[in-house]
Design a protein around this motif. Structure first.
Motif, PDB file in Angstrom:
ATOM      1  N   ARG A 121      42.995  38.858  36.140  1.00 29.61           N
ATOM      2  CA  ARG A 121      42.982  38.318  35.085  1.00 29.61           C
ATOM      3  C   ARG A 121      41.838  36.979  35.333  1.00 29.61           C
ATOM      4  O   ARG A 121      41.793  36.010  34.493  1.00 29.61           O
ATOM      5  CB  ARG A 121      44.229  37.488  34.582  1.00 29.61           C
ATOM      6  N   LEU A 122      40.947  37.109  36.403  1.00 23.56           N
ATOM      7  CA  LEU A 122      40.216  35.928  36.662  1.00 23.56           C
ATOM      8  C   LEU A 122      38.595  36.299  36.902  1.00 23.56           C
ATOM      9  O   LEU A 122      38.791  37.489  37.688  1.00 23.56           O
ATOM     10  CB  LEU A 122      40.562  35.096  37.875  1.00 23.56           C
ATOM     11  N   GLN A 123      37.830  35.954  36.288  1.00 17.43           N
ATOM     12  CA  GLN A 123      36.382  36.357  36.648  1.00 17.43           C
ATOM     13  C   GLN A 123      35.395  35.169  36.496  1.00 17.43           C
ATOM     14  O   GLN A 123      35.680  34.445  35.761  1.00 17.43           O
ATOM     15  CB  GLN A 123      35.933  37.460  35.701  1.00 17.43           C
ATOM     16  N   VAL A 124      34.087  35.364  37.216  1.00 17.40           N
ATOM     17  CA  VAL A 124      33.173  34.311  36.961  1.00 17.40           C
ATOM     18  C   VAL A 124      31.852  35.098  36.478  1.00 17.40           C
ATOM     19  O   VAL A 124      31.381  35.975  37.093  1.00 17.40           O
ATOM     20  CB  VAL A 124      32.999  33.593  38.531  1.00 17.40           C
ATOM     21  N   ASN A 125      31.217  34.326  35.611  1.00 15.49           N
ATOM     22  CA  ASN A 125      30.208  35.032  35.065  1.00 15.49           C
ATOM     23  C   ASN A 125      28.827  34.842  36.015  1.00 15.49           C
ATOM     24  O   ASN A 125      28.935  33.982  36.614  1.00 15.49           O
ATOM     25  CB  ASN A 125      29.625  33.991  33.810  1.00 15.49           C
ATOM     26  N   ASP A 167      32.257  38.941  45.224  1.00 15.80           N
ATOM     27  CA  ASP A 167      33.417  37.978  44.836  1.00 15.80           C
ATOM     28  C   ASP A 167      34.649  38.052  45.435  1.00 15.80           C
ATOM     29  O   ASP A 167      35.011  39.283  45.809  1.00 15.80           O
ATOM     30  CB  ASP A 167      33.745  38.612  43.490  1.00 15.80           C
ATOM     31  N   HIS A 168      35.476  37.048  45.746  1.00 21.78           N
ATOM     32  CA  HIS A 168      36.648  37.157  46.368  1.00 21.78           C
ATOM     33  C   HIS A 168      37.696  36.299  45.694  1.00 21.78           C
ATOM     34  O   HIS A 168      37.507  35.064  45.398  1.00 21.78           O
ATOM     35  CB  HIS A 168      36.467  36.813  47.815  1.00 21.78           C
ATOM     36  N   ILE A 169      38.783  37.009  45.013  1.00 24.65           N
ATOM     37  CA  ILE A 169      39.913  36.373  44.512  1.00 24.65           C
ATOM     38  C   ILE A 169      40.999  35.929  45.708  1.00 24.65           C
ATOM     39  O   ILE A 169      41.377  36.811  46.329  1.00 24.65           O
ATOM     40  CB  ILE A 169      40.606  36.968  43.449  1.00 24.65           C
ATOM     41  N   GLN A 170      41.121  34.511  45.809  1.00 27.48           N
ATOM     42  CA  GLN A 170      41.820  34.598  47.094  1.00 27.48           C
ATOM     43  C   GLN A 170      43.526  34.235  46.821  1.00 27.48           C
ATOM     44  O   GLN A 170      44.209  34.187  47.675  1.00 27.48           O
ATOM     45  CB  GLN A 170      41.491  32.906  47.559  1.00 27.48           C
ATOM     46  N   GLN A 171      43.753  34.186  45.708  1.00 24.53           N
ATOM     47  CA  GLN A 171      45.377  34.248  45.315  1.00 24.53           C
ATOM     48  C   GLN A 171      45.862  35.275  44.329  1.00 24.53           C
ATOM     49  O   GLN A 171      45.115  35.731  43.419  1.00 24.53           O
ATOM     50  CB  GLN A 171      45.570  32.736  44.493  1.00 24.53           C
ATOM     51  N   ALA A 172      46.856  36.001  44.769  1.00 28.49           N
ATOM     52  CA  ALA A 172      47.345  37.100  44.236  1.00 28.49           C
ATOM     53  C   ALA A 172      47.823  36.769  42.615  1.00 28.49           C
ATOM     54  O   ALA A 172      47.714  37.898  41.745  1.00 28.49           O
ATOM     55  CB  ALA A 172      48.479  37.634  44.832  1.00 28.49           C
ATOM     56  N   ASN A 225      42.351  34.802  31.876  1.00 26.12           N
ATOM     57  CA  ASN A 225      43.157  35.480  30.823  1.00 26.12           C
ATOM     58  C   ASN A 225      44.556  35.408  30.738  1.00 26.12           C
ATOM     59  O   ASN A 225      44.995  35.071  31.928  1.00 26.12           O
ATOM     60  CB  ASN A 225      42.457  37.131  30.893  1.00 26.12           C
ATOM     61  N   THR A 226      45.125  35.646  29.827  1.00 26.77           N
ATOM     62  CA  THR A 226      46.614  35.729  29.677  1.00 26.77           C
ATOM     63  C   THR A 226      47.243  34.374  30.152  1.00 26.77           C
ATOM     64  O   THR A 226      47.898  34.292  31.212  1.00 26.77           O
ATOM     65  CB  THR A 226      47.113  36.874  30.339  1.00 26.77           C
TER      66      THR A 226
END
Length: 378
Positions: A85-89, A75-80, A101-102
Motif C-alpha cells: 500500500r506504499l509507492q513513490v512516483n 525500490d525497497h519497502i523497509q516495514q511490513a 493507500n488504505t
C-alpha cells in the motif's frame, strides 16, 4: 580594498546556499480514513546534479524509522506494515511524492522526505522536508452525476450509455439510483451501484434520475436531479443513396446493428444468391444427363449380352447339327418342315425378336436426340 573580499565571500555563500536543488513540500496533509492520500515532495532538477538516494521516514516515538528506500538497485519497502500500500512516483523527474493507500488511524504521524544528490564536483548534498499526516473520518460529499458519452444526457435510441454517480469520503461508499415518478409518487429504486447502465437505451428510459451516496461516517447525501432523454431514431433510405439521420448526425452508423446496409452490400448478397441458384441448376441438369446416359449404356450392354448369348446358342446348334438321337417326346407339334432343325432355328429367331422388342420399349425413341442436346448444353 577590504570590501572586495567580503563581496566574494558573500557571493560564494549565496551559490552554496541557493545553488543546490531545493525540496518543496507542504507542512501537513489530511487523508480520509480507509482512503488514499498523496504526500507531495518535489524539487527542481539542476544540471550536473544526479539523484542517488531517496528516503521516506516516519517518526515513531523519538527515533525516525525508514519505511521506503530508493537507490541504484531499485525500490525497497523497509516495514511490513506498508507493503502493498506504499509507492513513490518515478515518472516525473524531481517528483518523489509518497502514495499511501488504505489509511488507518495509526498512520497519523510526521513523515520525512529525504533526497541525496551527487554534485558536479563529486560531493553529495542531502536535503529533507518534514510533513505531518492527519487521518480523519470524512463524511461523504454530495455526489455528482456524469455520463460516459459525448452526447450528454440526450442520446439517440439504441445507444449503450451509462450514468455515473461519484462522491468523496471515507470508504466504503454505497450508491443507490432512483427514477422520479409523475403525480407526486415516490421515486422508484432502479439500481444499487455507482454506475447506471442502459444497454441499449430505449425511449421508455427517458425520465428524471438522481443518486444517493452513504459513507462510513456522516449522513446520506443526494445528488441533483438530471433529466435523461432518449430520442427515437429516424432512418431515411433511398435506392441509390443510403443515409442514416440520427438527431442531425448524417452519415453515421445506426446504433441498432443490421439497419441501413450499404447498397453495395445488398448488390453483393443478391449476386451471391444468383450464383448459388445457377450452380445448383447446372449440377442438377448434369446429374440428370449422366443418369440417362448410364441407363442407355446399361440397356445397350444388356442387349449386347442377350444378342451374344442367343448367337452363341444358334452357332452351337448349327455347329452340332441336328441330332437324330433326340427323344421322340421332343418332336415339335405342327412342324411343317421335314427337317427338325428348321423348327429350332425359327424358335431362336422369334426369341431374339422378342428381346429386341423389349429393348426398344426400355429406351425412349427420342433418347438419342435428348442425349445429343444435353451433351451440347454441358
Amino acid at each position: 580594498m577590504g570590501i572586495f573580499p567580503d563581496l566574494l565571500l558573500l557571493g560564494h555563500l549565496i551559490v552554496v546556499t541557493y545553488g543546490h536543488p531545493i525540496l518543496e513540500a507542504p507542512e501537513s496533509v489530511t487523508g480520509p480514513w480507509k482512503g488514499d492520500v498523496n504526500i507531495p515532495c518535489t524539487y527542481g532538477p539542476l544540471q550536473g546534479y544526479t539523484q542517488v538516494l531517496v528516503k521516506w521516514l516516519v517518526h515513531r516515538d523519538l527515533d525516525p524509522v525508514t519505511i521506503f528506500l530508493h537507490d541504484s538497485s531499485g525500490d525497497h519497502i523497509q516495514q511490513a506494515k506498508y507493503r502493498g500500500r506504499l509507492q513513490v512516483n518515478h515518472k516525473v523527474p524531481g517528483d518523489v511524492s509518497l502514495q499511501l493507500n488504505t489509511l488507518e488511524m495509526d498512520d497519523r504521524s510526521h513523515y520525512t522526505c529525504e533526497v541525496t544528490w551527487q554534485t558536479p564536483n563529486g560531493n553529495q548534498v542531502v536535503k529533507d522536508k518534514i510533513i505531518e499526516l492527519r487521518v480523519q473520518k470524512l463524511s461523504v460529499s454530495k455526489p455528482t452525476v456524469t455520463t460516459g458519452s459525448g452526447y450528454g444526457f440526450t442520446v439517440p435510441q439504441g445507444m449503450r450509455i451509462s450514468l455515473q454517480c461519484q462522491a468523496w469520503g471515507s470508504p466504503p461508499i454505497s450508491y443507490v439510483w432512483y427514477k422520479e415518478q409523475t403525480d407526486n409518487q415516490e421515486p422508484i429504486k432502479v439500481a444499487v451501484l455507482s454506475t447506471l447502465l442502459f444497454k441499449p437505451a430505449v425511449v421508455a428510459d427517458s425520465g428524471s434520475y438522481f443518486c444517493t451516496a452513504k459513507g462510513r461516517v456522516g449522513s446520506e447525501q443526494r445528488s441533483n436531479i438530471v433529466k435523461f432523454v432518449v430520442k427515437a431514431t429516424s432512418t431515411v433510405t433511398s435506392f441509390w443513396n443510403w443515409t442514416t439521420d440520427v438527431d442531425g448526425y448524417v452519415g453515421e452508423i445506426s446504433p441498432d446493428p443490421g439497419k441501413g446496409l450499404p447498397i453495395f452490400s445488398i448488390i453483393l448478397i443478391i449476386s451471391l444468391c444468383c450464383m448459388v441458384v445457377f450452380i445448383m441448376v447446372y449440377v442438377m441438369l448434369c446429374r440428370k444427363t449422366s443418369q440417362q446416359e448410364n441407363i442407355y449404356e446399361v440397356a445397350r450392354a444388356h442387349a449386347r449380352e442377350a444378342s451374344d448369348s442367343d448367337e452363341t446358342w444358334r452357332v452351337a446348334i448349327f455347329t452340332s447339327g441336328c441330332s437324330s438321337e433326340e427323344p421322340s417326346s421332343q418332336t415339335p407339334d405342327n412342324d411343317y418342315s421335314d427337317n427338325p432343325c428348321l423348327g429350332q432355328e425359327h424358335q431362336i429367331i422369334a426369341q431374339i425378336s422378342g428381346d429386341y422388342a423389349r429393348l426398344l420399349n426400355t429406351v425412349p425413341p427420342d433418347h438419342e436426340l435428348l442425349t445429343t442436346k444435353d451433351k451440347s448444353a454441358c
